[in-house]
Design an enzyme around this catalytic site. Structure first.
Site, PDB file in Angstrom:
ATOM      1  N   ASP A 245       0.871  -1.177   0.000  1.00  0.00           N
ATOM      2  CA  ASP A 245       0.000   0.000   0.000  1.00  0.00           C
ATOM      3  C   ASP A 245       0.910   1.230   0.000  1.00  0.00           C
ATOM      4  O   ASP A 245       1.410   1.657   1.039  1.00  0.00           O
ATOM      5  CB  ASP A 245      -0.897  -0.023   1.244  1.00  0.00           C
ATOM      6  CG  ASP A 245      -1.882   1.135   1.279  1.00  0.00           C
ATOM      7  OD1 ASP A 245      -1.650   2.147   0.580  1.00  0.00           O
ATOM      8  OD2 ASP A 245      -2.874   1.039   2.023  1.00  0.00           O
ATOM      9  N   GLU A 338       1.478   2.292  13.181  1.00  0.00           N
ATOM     10  CA  GLU A 338       0.455   2.251  12.130  1.00  0.00           C
ATOM     11  C   GLU A 338      -0.684   1.428  12.717  1.00  0.00           C
ATOM     12  O   GLU A 338      -0.759   0.214  12.549  1.00  0.00           O
ATOM     13  CB  GLU A 338       1.006   1.617  10.850  1.00  0.00           C
ATOM     14  CG  GLU A 338       0.111   1.855   9.640  1.00  0.00           C
ATOM     15  CD  GLU A 338      -1.045   0.875   9.551  1.00  0.00           C
ATOM     16  OE1 GLU A 338      -2.070   1.123  10.232  1.00  0.00           O
ATOM     17  OE2 GLU A 338      -0.925  -0.108   8.818  1.00  0.00           O
ATOM     18  N   HIS A 488      -5.361   0.014   1.243  1.00  0.00           N
ATOM     19  CA  HIS A 488      -5.896  -1.274   1.685  1.00  0.00           C
ATOM     20  C   HIS A 488      -7.034  -1.092   2.682  1.00  0.00           C
ATOM     21  O   HIS A 488      -7.766  -2.050   2.971  1.00  0.00           O
ATOM     22  CB  HIS A 488      -4.787  -2.136   2.298  1.00  0.00           C
ATOM     23  CG  HIS A 488      -4.375  -1.746   3.676  1.00  0.00           C
ATOM     24  ND1 HIS A 488      -3.570  -0.660   3.940  1.00  0.00           N
ATOM     25  CD2 HIS A 488      -4.674  -2.285   4.881  1.00  0.00           C
ATOM     26  CE1 HIS A 488      -3.368  -0.554   5.239  1.00  0.00           C
ATOM     27  NE2 HIS A 488      -4.033  -1.531   5.832  1.00  0.00           N
TER      28      HIS A 488
END
Length: 542
Positions: A245, A338, A488
């Site tokens: 991604d 993340e 994603h």
């Protein structure tokens, strides 16, 4: 084996023909020489080759013929495969029955069943087959055994080979027992760890960092209750999806590499490090130490990756839940993670980041990304609504309208066609990761969606934006909106049970509440109330 009356495959007394009886002398008035003559007559028959129609005088001649003419050494094969008398008989009958070519007969790998190892091959194929009466035990007792190695063949006396084979079997048995004991020991260690954790957390007066209700439901989960979540991040494929991604990975890379002053000589904590990509970005940006934490099995791959890139002198990896571990430092200067899930808050990983922030972040430290928002948009896609919701109104002439409510109870994660967006966005939540509390992540907000065109609103879409901003000389931003580059995370779609017709400029107003599922705090329960359409919709995002 010399007495055919005791051999497998011989006929019973009742089956002996009169002509056979006439060939042998009677017991009365006979002497030994008569019986010897009878035995000699029986031995002067013919023995059919295993692989061709040639007939030979004796079993030994057949074995020699197989070796010279067909390049198949029966004796060597029997010894190498450790065939006993029954195994040998099955093997001979297998060849007689199935007629495989000599080159098609292979040794049976350890632990697998040989093609001839079936009781059906105890039945003789040829009546009174002399090969079945051959005593092969002398081969296995006397002949040396040749074992193949990578470099050469080693020949051992049969007795020594059998002793080695027995020792191997004993070692395998001990290995199985030891493996079982190890499994039990690991279970005991896990129980001890849980007991120790319970004991430590029970003494909250002595540990100011003991888990509190304010840390949220995720922090209160036991390790076994959270096992499925972390297991989902153990497979390489999910990490490949995230790394590929570009919006996600390059945004983090650009933020770190263009703001190296935030990492230079700093201690950095990477929460949920996965493959360690963010930790390695931080290390190359000049961090003095990076502590990478992950509970999933991917942490072991991350260790290899860090060593492979010669960054193990900077990056320290720890396996465990952030809520359960101890760090090798008292405070960290920067936390990176993340953590974002679908609709931003799905999976509730932000709770863990906030726990790490409250426990280890030094005064003046920062959490990145530091600002996030969630927005809603009106979606007009009558074809999709017809395929998924209106479909149940007429299914091959039958009404199944009770199914409509089930369809509209689940939020779906998918790529929303930007052409179906029919309103301006409405901001419903802003999150400052440096100050927000876990309790504030459950929220209720008003929304108002202004139509940008005439059409029928069939659903409400949700997406989030991410900003790296605090103390940055180069701010980095990315969005998961339908009109932006795909990620994603895609978007989240909530279908309306009853579509709403709108004119350009009309407002679709209401209220949305987002809360953790009490049974599964990593899932979300979302309620959307549309005031001017009289609809109240409850969704599960799980």
């Amino acid at each position: 084996m010399g007495d055919s009356g005791d051999s497998m495959g011989t006929t019973s007394e009742s089956a002996v023909s009169e002509s056979d009886a006439m060939d042998c002398p009677s017991l009365e008035g006979s002497d030994d020489s008569d019986w010897e003559e009878c035995d000699d007559d029986e031995s002067e028959g013919s023995v059919l080759c295993l692989f061709c129609m040639e007939e030979l005088v004796s079993a030994e001649d057949v074995f020699q013929h197989c070796n010279t003419e067909h390049q198949f050494n029966v004796q060597k094969f029997v010894i190498k495969n450790n065939l006993d008398m029954y195994g040998y008989i099955k093997f001979i009958n297998y060849i007689r029955s199935e007629k495989p070519p000599p080159t098609g007969i292979s040794e049976s790998p350890p632990g697998t069943e040989a093609p001839w190892d079936s009781d059906q091959y105890l039945q003789p194929v040829l009546q009174d087959d002399p090969l079945l009466f051959y005593d092969v035990e002398e081969w296995t007792n006397q002949a040396p055994v040749t074992m193949e190695t990578e470099e050469s063949d080693i020949t051992l006396p049969s007795q020594q080979y059998r002793a080695l084979l027995e020792r191997l079997h004993q070692a395998e048995a001990r290995s199985e027992v030891t493996e079982g004991q190890l499994h039990d020991a690991l279970k005991d260690i896990d129980r001890l760890r849980q007991t120790a954790k319970t004991f430590i957390l029970s003494d909250q007066s002595k540990d100011q960092h003991a888990l509190q209700p304010s840390h949220g439901a995720v922090a209160q989960l036991r390790e076994d209750e959270d096992a499925a979540y972390f297991s989902s991040y153990s497979h390489f494929s999910i990490h490949m999806d995230m790394l590929q991604d570009k919006v996600r990975t390059e945004s983090y890379r650009d933020f770190i590499t263009t703001n190296q002053h935030l990492f230079k000589d700093k201690v950095v904590l990477d929460v949920g490090c996965g493959t360690g990509i963010l930790s390695m970005f931080a290390a190359r940006a000049g961090a003095s130490q990076v502590i990478a934490v992950d509970q999933s099995e991917i942490i072991y791959k991350a260790m290899d990756i860090v060593r492979e890139n010669n960054l193990n002198h900077v990056i320290k990896l720890i396996k465990g839940r952030v809520e359960d571990i101890q760090l090798p430092v008292e405070k960290v200067d920067v936390i990176i993670s993340e953590w974002m899930g679908y609709f931003l808050l799905f999976e509730s990983m932000l709770d863990t980041v906030l726990y790490a922030r409250d426990r280890w972040l030094a005064p003046g430290g920062s959490v990145y990304p530091d600002r996030c928002t969630i927005s809603l948009i009106a979606i007009g896609d009558t074809k999709m609504h017809s395929n998924r919701v209106a479909f149940w109104d007429d299914v091959y002439g039958f009404k199944m309208t009770c199914m409509r409510s089930d369809v509209t109870k689940e939020g779906s994660v998918e790529e929303i066609d930007p052409e179906t967006v029919m309103s301006e966005p409405s901001l419903i939540k802003m999150v400052d990761c440096c100050s927000v509390s876990v309790a504030e992540l459950d929220f209720t907000a008003d929304f108002s969606l202004k139509a940008t065109r005439d059409g029928t609103c069939t659903g409400i879409g949700g997406y989030f934006d991410i900003v790296f901003e605090k103390d940055c000389t180069n701010k980095v931003y990315f969005s998961t909106a339908p009109n932006c580059m795909k990620t994603h995370w895609k978007q989240t779609l909530f279908l309306l049970e009853k579509p709403v017709d709108m004119k350009q400029g009309d407002l679709l107003s209401g209220k949305i509440s987002v809360k953790k599922n009490k049974k599964d705090p990593r899932a979300l329960v979302i309620r959307i109330e549309i005031a001017n359409a009289g609809q109240v919709l409850d969704f599960q995002l799980q």
